[in-house]
Design an enzyme around this catalytic site. Structure first.
Site, PDB file in Angstrom:
ATOM      1  CB  CYS A  99      44.469  19.526  60.353  1.00 25.78           C
ATOM      2  SG  CYS A  99      43.249  19.213  61.633  1.00 25.78           S
ATOM      3  CG  HIS A 115      48.718  18.046  61.010  1.00 29.52           C
ATOM      4  ND1 HIS A 115      47.399  17.886  61.330  1.00 29.52           N
ATOM      5  CD2 HIS A 115      49.199  16.794  60.801  1.00 29.52           C
ATOM      6  CE1 HIS A 115      47.073  16.616  61.325  1.00 29.52           C
ATOM      7  NE2 HIS A 115      48.158  15.924  61.004  1.00 29.52           N
TER       8      HIS A 115
END
Length: 453
Positions: free
Chosen positions: A51, A108
């Site tokens: 991610c 993230h």
């Protein structure tokens, strides 16, 4: 109407190549299928290993090894991970060009002050700074009470972020609903100000823990959580598209829908489908790299196009900048890996311009390199488990993706003369390394910084 196109970039989380209906998936996804038919559907869109790397590549137009975002931080690691302040993100570029910018969803790319979305070019943000799995493991009965509890955060540019709500198994199912609501509200506000907008919408589905929204418990015939989550993703995309229609903004808005990573496999159940490609999350095979992607801009980008041209995540940065008419703002003071594919997407070129894709592992080492229709594996996993160890062959494995799309035949085993393919695959990697040398020593503000590469 403004002179610059609006941009809405929706990002699914771990949606595999074969998860959507228009890619052969079994879950009905009528809204995304229609979106794909109204523009270009990419069958050879390539993402990074995890991610954080993919999101870093999207935001900077640079390979994650250059930005230090080449892996997901482990729980409890130092807070100063993510994008450094000197990175010039796509949001920075568009904000400086007069766009209203917002991020709603999973970031993230840093959770400390100075590394959240509103420090990286966005006017406002609501969402989670880390991974969705924080909602799950903090519910474990042995989770230490002195450890921090994850929070949903919100911030406005120039102000400290606030922790607005707990992020746990109770709030997890409603994340994408709220992301969509806030996205639509922002679009309405930007439209009323007659200002072009860039809305980055990183959804949380279908990343574990997959706890379906109550409205989608019966959305599919499957009892598994992943199909229900995919059905919700399709519905949420449709809500945003409907809002653009209602506001009369469809013709003036570039819409991108893509996934950040390939489908993964847990011990409990599969998270999604890689279609007919081999492999899953992180393994180095085509099923580990290719994910669904599509783009629409009525009247500019041709409709009903399906292409197998190679496209990488970091290509969106220069491409969207060019489509917005601000390509001259793309940084030239650092190595830049993204290619401007605007001519290809506008139907003015038959090729994307990209002949290769370098797939790096979370340790920064090369896993595989795709060159045209050939593929060289320097490492690979034999299992579909996302934590499977890598195997490093003595001589790299060479595959032909046309005659052997499942990557089961090592041409080097049959004929050593295929070694030339390894050389061809390595050329772009060598060129990238050589091109970075001119940026080895730069000055950032009042401090010296050694090594953008």
């Amino acid at each position: 109407m403004t002179s610059k196109p609006n941009i809405v970039f929706m990002l699914g989380d771990n949606v595999g190549w074969g998860d959507l209906g228009c890619f052969g998936g079994l879950v009905p996804t009528p809204r995304l299928d229609k979106l794909a038919s109204e523009g270009i559907r990419f069958t050879n869109f390539n993402t990074e290993a995890q991610c954080t790397p993919t999101r870093g590549a999207l935001m900077t137009g640079r390979m994650p090894i250059r930005t230090g975002t080449f892996r997901v931080p482990l729980p409890g690691e130092p807070v100063h991970y993510g994008l450094s302040p000197w990175e010039y993100t796509l949001a920075d570029l568009l904000s400086d060009a007069g766009y209203a910018t917002a991020c709603f969803g999973k970031w993230h790319l840093g959770h400390a002050s100075g590394r959240i979305p509103t420090d990286q070019g966005f006017d406002e943000w609501w969402g989670i700074s880390e991974s969705s799995d924080e909602a799950d493991y903090t519910s474990h009965p042995m989770y230490p009470p002195e450890f921090p509890r994850p929070k949903i955060k919100a911030s406005i540019k120039g102000q400290p972020f606030e922790e607005v709500e707990d992020f746990n198994r109770e709030t997890r199912p409603f994340m994408d609903e709220k992301i969509t609501e806030k996205t639509i509200d922002f679009i309405r506000r930007a439209a009323s100000d007659n200002k072009p907008f860039f809305t980055y919408v990183p959804f949380t589905n279908v990343h574990p823990p997959m706890i379906p929204h109550p409205d989608f418990e019966n959305a599919t015939q499957s009892t598994k959580a992943a199909p229900k989550s995919i059905a919700e993703l399709d519905y949420r995309a449709g809500q945003i598209l409907d809002a653009l229609d209602d506001l009369g903004l469809t013709e003036d808005t570039i819409v991108v829908w893509a996934s950040d990573n390939a489908a993964g496999t847990l011990l409990s159940e599969p998270m999604g489908s890689s279609g007919f490609w081999r492999g899953t999350f992180g393994g180095g095979w085509e099923g580990s790299i290719r994910t669904p992607a599509m783009v629409r801009w009525p009247g500019h980008i041709p409709a009903d196009v399906v292409t197998d041209e190679i496209v990488a995540t970091y290509d969106w940065y220069p491409t969207l900048a060019a489509l917005a008419g601000v390509g001259d703002r793309v940084p030239t003071d650092r190595p830049f890996d993204g290619l401007d594919m605007s001519a290809f997407m506008l139907g003015q070129s038959e090729t994307s311009g990209r002949e290769h894709f370098v797939y790096l592992g979370t340790d920064g080492e090369v896993i595989s390199i795709k060159w045209k229709t050939m593929k060289v594996h320097f490492r690979y996993t034999e299992s579909t488990s996302w934590i499977a160890p890598y195997i490093k062959p003595q001589i790299p494995m060479v595959c032909d993706l046309i005659s052997d799309p499942h990557e089961t035949i090592d041409l080097m085993q049959a004929d050593l003369t295929y070694g030339w393919v390894i050389g061809a695959a390595l050329r772009p990697l060598i060129a990238l390394n050589q091109g970075a040398q001119q940026f080895r020593h730069v000055q950032v503000g009042e401090e010296d910084f050694d090594g953008y590469d």
